[in-house]
Design a protein around this motif. Structure first.
Motif, PDB file in Angstrom:
ATOM      1  N   ALA A 119       0.832  -1.204   0.000  1.00  0.00           N
ATOM      2  CA  ALA A 119       0.000   0.000   0.000  1.00  0.00           C
ATOM      3  C   ALA A 119       0.872   1.261   0.000  1.00  0.00           C
ATOM      4  N   GLY A 120       1.958   1.240   0.755  1.00  0.00           N
ATOM      5  CA  GLY A 120       2.879   2.385   0.767  1.00  0.00           C
ATOM      6  C   GLY A 120       3.510   2.609  -0.591  1.00  0.00           C
ATOM      7  N   THR A 121       3.905   1.527  -1.243  1.00  0.00           N
ATOM      8  CA  THR A 121       4.472   1.623  -2.584  1.00  0.00           C
ATOM      9  C   THR A 121       3.450   2.191  -3.554  1.00  0.00           C
ATOM     10  N   ASP A 122       2.229   1.651  -3.507  1.00  0.00           N
ATOM     11  CA  ASP A 122       1.173   2.121  -4.400  1.00  0.00           C
ATOM     12  C   ASP A 122       0.867   3.601  -4.163  1.00  0.00           C
ATOM     13  N   LEU A 123       0.876   4.013  -2.925  1.00  0.00           N
ATOM     14  CA  LEU A 123       0.599   5.403  -2.580  1.00  0.00           C
ATOM     15  C   LEU A 123       1.690   6.331  -3.132  1.00  0.00           C
ATOM     16  N   ALA A 124       2.956   5.935  -2.995  1.00  0.00           N
ATOM     17  CA  ALA A 124       4.073   6.760  -3.470  1.00  0.00           C
ATOM     18  C   ALA A 124       4.030   6.963  -4.978  1.00  0.00           C
ATOM     19  N   TRP A 157      -0.366   9.320   7.145  1.00  0.00           N
ATOM     20  CA  TRP A 157      -1.457   8.382   7.434  1.00  0.00           C
ATOM     21  C   TRP A 157      -0.976   6.938   7.259  1.00  0.00           C
ATOM     22  N   TRP A 158      -0.247   6.688   6.173  1.00  0.00           N
ATOM     23  CA  TRP A 158       0.240   5.336   5.901  1.00  0.00           C
ATOM     24  C   TRP A 158       1.187   4.861   7.014  1.00  0.00           C
ATOM     25  N   LEU A 159       2.134   5.713   7.423  1.00  0.00           N
ATOM     26  CA  LEU A 159       3.066   5.341   8.496  1.00  0.00           C
ATOM     27  C   LEU A 159       2.322   5.061   9.795  1.00  0.00           C
ATOM     28  N   GLN A 160       1.337   5.881  10.129  1.00  0.00           N
ATOM     29  CA  GLN A 160       0.566   5.675  11.365  1.00  0.00           C
ATOM     30  C   GLN A 160      -0.212   4.368  11.321  1.00  0.00           C
ATOM     31  N   SER A 161      -0.685   4.010  10.135  1.00  0.00           N
ATOM     32  CA  SER A 161      -1.460   2.763  10.024  1.00  0.00           C
ATOM     33  C   SER A 161      -0.604   1.528  10.264  1.00  0.00           C
ATOM     34  N   GLY A 162       0.714   1.658  10.191  1.00  0.00           N
ATOM     35  CA  GLY A 162       1.597   0.515  10.423  1.00  0.00           C
ATOM     36  C   GLY A 162       2.310   0.536  11.760  1.00  0.00           C
ATOM     37  N   GLU A 169      10.649   1.606  12.345  1.00  0.00           N
ATOM     38  CA  GLU A 169      11.787   1.991  11.516  1.00  0.00           C
ATOM     39  C   GLU A 169      13.057   1.954  12.342  1.00  0.00           C
ATOM     40  N   GLU A 170      14.058   1.229  11.839  1.00  0.00           N
ATOM     41  CA  GLU A 170      15.348   1.098  12.520  1.00  0.00           C
ATOM     42  C   GLU A 170      16.368   2.104  11.994  1.00  0.00           C
TER      43      GLU A 170
END
Length: 192
Positions: free
Chosen positions: A27-32, A76-81, A87-88
């Protein structure tokens, strides 16, 4: 023209939520892809049982990258995950360090004691980069300055004009021909 920017992100994913994380990453890829300047992306898992996942994405330049990174859609995408992804590490790559990358990306070295495979940094130490650049720049500058000196009236030009002309000529020569050749010749030493 600005250099494209590649961002590499290392994330820890809750192994219990692999299916959800897979959909989330896609989903993140598709959004970008909907953002201007997007040049591509991808993600891989370190291994079937590993909780370490890697994601890469690339944008045309810093301004289009920042438009994506500061967008409400990405937030929004980051918060959903957040419940399963942490993230390291994140790294941006562009410009001069790209000349020193290993041809296939990361260098893999077997660890004799454990039998495992370890990754090493793709860019050599800065001092080796400086030596490689100097080895290309010095002869280019000597020969180029000598040739420019053969042009009638060039040596009488103001210092700033001479330097401006020479750097305008030598920089593309260095970037497109000399540095790629020097780093190819020095690759074993650079990555030793």
């Amino acid at each position: 023209m600005a250099d494209p920017i590649t961002v590499a992100i290392e994330r820890r994913i809750d192994p219990v939520r692999t299916a959800e994380a897979t959909s989330w990453m896609q989903a993140g890829t598709d959004l970008a892809t909907t953002f201007p300047g997007f040049l591509g992306s991808g993600w891989v898992r370190a291994g079937e049982e590993s909780d370490l996942w890697y994601m890469l994405y690339r944008f045309r330049d810093i301004s289009t990258l920042e438009e994506w990174e500061q967008s409400s859609a990405r937030e929004w995408w980051l918060q959903s995950g957040q419940a399963f992804a942490r993230e390291e590490r994140s790294e941006r790559r562009t410009g001069i360090e790209g000349w020193f990358d290993a041809p296939g990306g990361t260098i893999l070295e077997p660890q004799v004691a454990t039998g495992a495979i370890a990754t090493t940094a793709t860019a050599p130490p800065r001092w080796k980069q400086a030596v490689a650049i100097w080895l290309g720049f010095f002869p280019t500058n000597v020969v180029g300055t000598w040739l420019l000196g053969l042009i009638p009236g060039f040596v009488e030009l103001h210092l700033v004009a001479r330097v401006g002309i020479s750097t305008a000529l030598f920089t593309p020569l260095m970037v497109f021909f000399v540095l790629p050749w020097v780093t190819r010749m020095l690759r074993p030493w650079l990555h030793r």
